[in-house]
Design an enzyme around this catalytic site. Structure first.
Site, PDB file in Angstrom:
ATOM      1  CE  LYS A 204      -6.797  -7.515   0.948  1.00 29.70           C
ATOM      2  NZ  LYS A 204      -5.792  -6.520   1.484  1.00 29.70           N
ATOM      3  NE  ARG A 239      -6.342  -2.214  -3.516  1.00 30.05           N
ATOM      4  CZ  ARG A 239      -6.627  -3.582  -3.959  1.00 30.05           C
ATOM      5  NH1 ARG A 239      -7.341  -4.502  -3.312  1.00 30.05           N
ATOM      6  NH2 ARG A 239      -6.127  -3.984  -5.067  1.00 30.05           N
TER       7      ARG A 239
HETATM    8  N1  HH2 Z   1      -4.892  -5.499  -1.159  1.00 30.30           N
HETATM    9  C1  HH2 Z   1      -4.665  -6.225  -2.381  1.00 30.30           C
HETATM   10  C2  HH2 Z   1      -3.895  -5.620  -3.424  1.00 30.30           C
HETATM   11  N2  HH2 Z   1      -3.468  -4.380  -3.170  1.00 30.30           N
HETATM   12  N3  HH2 Z   1      -3.213  -2.545  -2.109  1.00 30.30           N
HETATM   13  C3  HH2 Z   1      -3.368  -1.851  -0.656  1.00 30.30           C
HETATM   14  N4  HH2 Z   1      -2.736  -0.551  -0.580  1.00 30.30           N
HETATM   15  N5  HH2 Z   1      -3.999  -2.216   0.219  1.00 30.30           N
HETATM   16  C4  HH2 Z   1      -4.506  -3.425   0.293  1.00 30.30           C
HETATM   17  O1  HH2 Z   1      -5.129  -4.070   1.292  1.00 30.30           O
HETATM   18  C5  HH2 Z   1      -4.384  -4.366  -1.155  1.00 30.30           C
HETATM   19  C6  HH2 Z   1      -3.613  -3.795  -2.100  1.00 30.30           C
HETATM   20  C7  HH2 Z   1      -5.004  -7.764  -2.562  1.00 30.30           C
HETATM   21  O2  HH2 Z   1      -6.674  -7.618  -3.211  1.00 30.30           O
HETATM   22  P1  HH2 Z   1      -6.843  -7.761  -4.667  1.00 30.30           P
HETATM   23  O3  HH2 Z   1      -6.058  -6.906  -5.284  1.00 30.30           O
HETATM   24  O4  HH2 Z   1      -8.303  -7.993  -4.784  1.00 30.30           O
HETATM   25  O5  HH2 Z   1      -6.254  -9.320  -4.975  1.00 30.30           O
HETATM   26  P2  HH2 Z   1      -5.192  -9.711  -5.775  1.00 30.30           P
HETATM   27  O6  HH2 Z   1      -3.948  -9.164  -5.064  1.00 30.30           O
HETATM   28  O7  HH2 Z   1      -5.156 -11.165  -5.809  1.00 30.30           O
HETATM   29  O8  HH2 Z   1      -5.104  -9.221  -7.161  1.00 30.30           O
END
Ligand code: HH2
Length: 264
Positions: A204, A239
């Protein structure tokens, strides 16, 4: 928890695992690398992301969840805020609901309560589209903690057993770098609420900023360091995108860290 984004536009790996075959292959690798949970998401929540229709999200995630449930011995989590997707995902074999909207939709509480699945309640200020415009808090740790406790109480009042509830402060979701850092340092206070805490800081912007505006492909080591510190502060679920590297760091932590092993 290994991240499996079946999206064209996720911030660090959009488009990489968008077909069912590539998604299943990725999940198999994450499990081989040490993931105990695979978090399947069909809607990017990166700052500024456009919402995805229900039909598109169902089409992206449900076949993948069904395939993972059939082929792999792993807990499958669905990363969604839509109650209809939660319901279909649980029907297809998901054992965990991960809602970045913190179960704020009343129907989401209904679905979660009826599902028998574990539930991750995440805090977000605003919506992905607007959340990074001007996040504001008086006391970010107290406010996030109060929201998470209140949602956990709502779930418990609907019969969800406490051991099915996971809390997540939502790093980067309506938070400045200062807010994220305060929350990270405040993790022990969130752990003290009495539920397992999930931390998601992998790749992030917080990691990029702390390393002097590092681009996404160069945030891996910083992400692993932060995951290790989160574990040391009491986080129970991490995660992450880079499961193998994180699992190695946690193995070293468990072997060598007195605090992590209770002084044994
Ligand atoms: N961060 C993201 C998505 N889902 N869920 C939880 N519980 N906690 C988090 O910190 C979290 C989450 C964002 O990361 P990513 O899935 O890699 O990216 P994107 O939202 O662009 O798909």
């Amino acid at each position: 928890m290994g991240v499996l984004n079946v999206t064209p536009d996720s911030f660090s790996d959009g488009g990489c695992f968008a077909t069912r075959e590539s998604a299943v292959a990725r999940a198999r690798k994450l499990v081989a690398d040490g993931a105990a949970i695979i978090d399947v998401g069909g809607e990017s929540t990166r700052p500024g992301a456009e919402p995805v229709t229900l039909e598109a999200e169902l089409e992206r995630v449900i076949p993948v969840i069904a395939a993972l449930h059939e082929e792999l011995d792993v807990l499958v989590s669905v990363d969604t805020s839509k109650p209809e997707v939660m319901r279909a995902a649980v029907g297809a074999g998901a054992g965990m609901i991960n809602d970045v909207n913190g179960l704020r939709a009343p129907e989401a509480i209904d679905v979660a309560a009826a599902s028998g699945a574990a539930v991750c309640v995440m805090h977000m200020q605003g919506t992905p589209r607007s959340m990074q415009r001007q996040p504001q808090y008086r006391d970010v740790v107290a406010e996030v903690g109060a929201f998470l406790s209140a949602q956990a109480e709502l779930l418990r009042a609907r019969g969800v057993a406490p051991e099915r509830i996971v809390l997540d402060p939502g790093f980067g979701f309506g938070k400045t770098l200062e807010h994220n850092m305060a929350l990270f340092r405040g993790l022990p206070a969130l752990v003290a609420l009495g539920y397992p805490v999930l931390v998601g800081v992998s790749r992030k912007s917080m990691i990029g900023s702390l390393l002097g505006d590092r681009p996404i492909p160069d945030r891996r080591i910083g992400s692993v360091a932060a995951a290790m510190l989160a574990a040391r502060a009491g986080a129970r679920v991490l995660r992450v995108h880079d499961v193998r590297e994180t699992a190695d760091a946690l193995a070293i932590l468990a072997a060598l860290d007195e605090q992590a092993t209770g002084g044994a």
